[in-house]
Design an enzyme around this catalytic site. Structure first.
Site, PDB file in Angstrom:
ATOM      1  N   SER A  10       0.864  -1.399  -0.224  1.00 34.70           N
ATOM      2  CA  SER A  10       0.082  -0.137  -0.137  1.00 34.70           C
ATOM      3  C   SER A  10       0.822   1.217  -0.045  1.00 34.70           C
ATOM      4  O   SER A  10       1.704   1.233   0.967  1.00 34.70           O
ATOM      5  CB  SER A  10      -0.864   0.004   1.211  1.00 34.70           C
ATOM      6  OG  SER A  10      -1.704   1.320   1.138  1.00 34.70           O
ATOM      7  N   ARG A  11       0.847   1.944  -0.890  1.00 30.97           N
ATOM      8  CA  ARG A  11       1.576   3.271  -1.370  1.00 30.97           C
ATOM      9  C   ARG A  11       1.376   4.370  -0.363  1.00 30.97           C
ATOM     10  O   ARG A  11       1.937   5.208  -0.088  1.00 30.97           O
ATOM     11  CB  ARG A  11       1.743   3.753  -2.739  1.00 30.97           C
ATOM     12  CG  ARG A  11       2.347   2.471  -3.542  1.00 30.97           C
ATOM     13  CD  ARG A  11       2.629   2.976  -4.797  1.00 30.97           C
ATOM     14  NE  ARG A  11       3.071   1.816  -5.674  1.00 30.97           N
ATOM     15  CZ  ARG A  11       2.351   1.065  -6.466  1.00 30.97           C
ATOM     16  NH1 ARG A  11       0.989   1.157  -6.606  1.00 30.97           N
ATOM     17  NH2 ARG A  11       3.029   0.112  -6.983  1.00 30.97           N
ATOM     18  N   VAL A  12       0.041   4.225   0.330  1.00 33.16           N
ATOM     19  CA  VAL A  12      -0.241   5.445   1.485  1.00 33.16           C
ATOM     20  C   VAL A  12       0.134   4.613   2.746  1.00 33.16           C
ATOM     21  O   VAL A  12       0.646   5.467   3.466  1.00 33.16           O
ATOM     22  CB  VAL A  12      -1.566   5.610   1.414  1.00 33.16           C
ATOM     23  CG1 VAL A  12      -2.116   6.442   2.394  1.00 33.16           C
ATOM     24  CG2 VAL A  12      -2.109   6.219  -0.001  1.00 33.16           C
TER      25      VAL A  12
END
Length: 375
Positions: A234-236
């Site tokens: 998850s890039r967040v």
């Protein structure tokens, strides 16, 4: 009309509780994020997406589910699950059956996205599940070939990337000046033999803000949901995770990754030392708490309690088959015996140092007698 401009967007900082422990702890999703769910056929992709819808039963998110070319029986199961376990009054279901004209199947995700945008633009929060974009890409290829467009890689026309990018870029968290609404997208894609480098999965991975990869081998071994922690991302990440859950997780993902490597290594024989045996016991515990039944999403209190118990070693000596029994009544026990702490977790998401100690002690009092009885 165009998607919201960058200047009209806000940072993604609010969590979306999916109710799936493996996602909420290891790959958290935020409001306004685009998280791809990808895996082979029949590995639980739709189940994860539907569980995310069920987890919004008591909050302010409006859910939109669009089925593109799915079997009628599969769609019917989704509808019945939402009716019986979710909140159908806050859910919109868009269906394009396989027998529909290609044009209707093609436009279905755009219609669903427009419905979700309606709520986003009015300051509300929407969750959109697109099931799935692999079938939508096949429909786009069908329409394009019928209209005489030249085929490209794998016979898909060259603009398929643009079509999906233009669709998914509408997921956003709007700024306060624009109402502060959000649209979270969970597109689904199907792979063949776990090949993530195929044309459509590669395109979607590059468009979205992360991917939940489901592994066929894990699924066949009974590890459900079959989330591959080595490939999923998850890039967040923690920026959108609940503060209490983020502080509870700690080194959970690192411990689990090390356990997978150690488990593979120790299969070749040899007796590991005491430290390695402790790591294996902790990893087996983590794998057991990440195992979850379908359509039974966990709330925030249950997730925090399970992770805290695991990270404090309270479940290390418990057999994996008995952890599900311990998990079943955990939430009710905490609400009855630690109501102040439970309320703090569910409302503010922040605990003082004293409350954390009392919370761990309350978990110990619940787990120890049940662990000994189970063994």
């Amino acid at each position: 009309r165009p998607a919201p401009a960058i200047i009209d967007r806000e940072l993604v900082t609010e969590p979306v509780q999916t109710g799936t422990l493996a996602i909420d702890t290891l790959f958290p999703i935020g409001r306004g994020q685009r998280e791809l769910i990808v895996g082979d056929r029949a590995t639980g992709k739709t189940t994860i997406a539907v569980d995310a819808i069920l987890a919004q039963k008591f909050n302010d998110m409006i859910c939109v589910y669009v089925a593109i070319g799915q079997k009628t029986s599969s769609v019917q199961r989704v509808i019945e699950t939402i009716r019986t376990r979710g909140n159908p009054d806050r859910c919109i279901i868009v269906v394009a059956r396989p027998a529909e004209a290609p044009g209707l199947c093609w436009i279905a995700p755009f219609a669903a996205m427009s419905m979700a945008e309606y709520f986003r633009d009015r300051g509300q929060h929407a969750l959109l599940v697109i099931d799935d974009l692999s079938k939508h890409a096949a429909t786009h290829r069908e329409v394009s070939l019928l209209t005489g467009r030249p085929p490209g890689r794998e016979a898909y026309p060259g603009d398929i990337f643009y079509v999906h990018a233009r669709l998914l870029e509408r997921a956003a968290k709007l700024s306060a000046a624009k109402g502060g609404g959000s649209l979270t997208a969970l597109p689904v894609a199907e792979t063949e033999a776990g090949n993530l480098s195929a044309y459509i999965p590669t395109n979607l991975i590059s468009i979205t803000d992360g991917q939940i990869v489901l592994n066929r081998t894990l699924f066949d071994q009974g590890q459900k949901p079959a989330v591959d922690v080595g490939v999923s991302v998850s890039r967040v990440g923690g920026a959108a995770q609940s503060p209490i859950l983020r502080s509870s997780v700690g080194t959970l993902r690192l411990d689990y990754a090390q356990f997978i490597e150690l488990e593979a290594f120790t299969r070749f024989g040899g007796l590991p030392d005491t430290h390695v045996r402790q790591q294996l016991a902790r990893g087996a515990c983590i794998r057991a708490i990440l195992r979850q039944g379908p359509h039974a999403p966990l709330d925030l209190l249950q997730e925090v309690a399970l992770v805290t118990a695991s990270q404090n070693g309270l479940l290390d000596g418990v057999a994996a088959k008995n952890i599900r029994t311990i998990q079943s009544g955990l939430g009710d026990y905490l609400r009855s015996n630690a109501s102040e702490i439970s309320t703090a977790i569910e409302s503010s998401g922040v605990l003082s140092a004293e409350q954390k100690e009392r919370f761990v002690e309350c978990l110990r009092q619940y787990v120890e007698p049940r662990a000994s009885a189970a063994s």
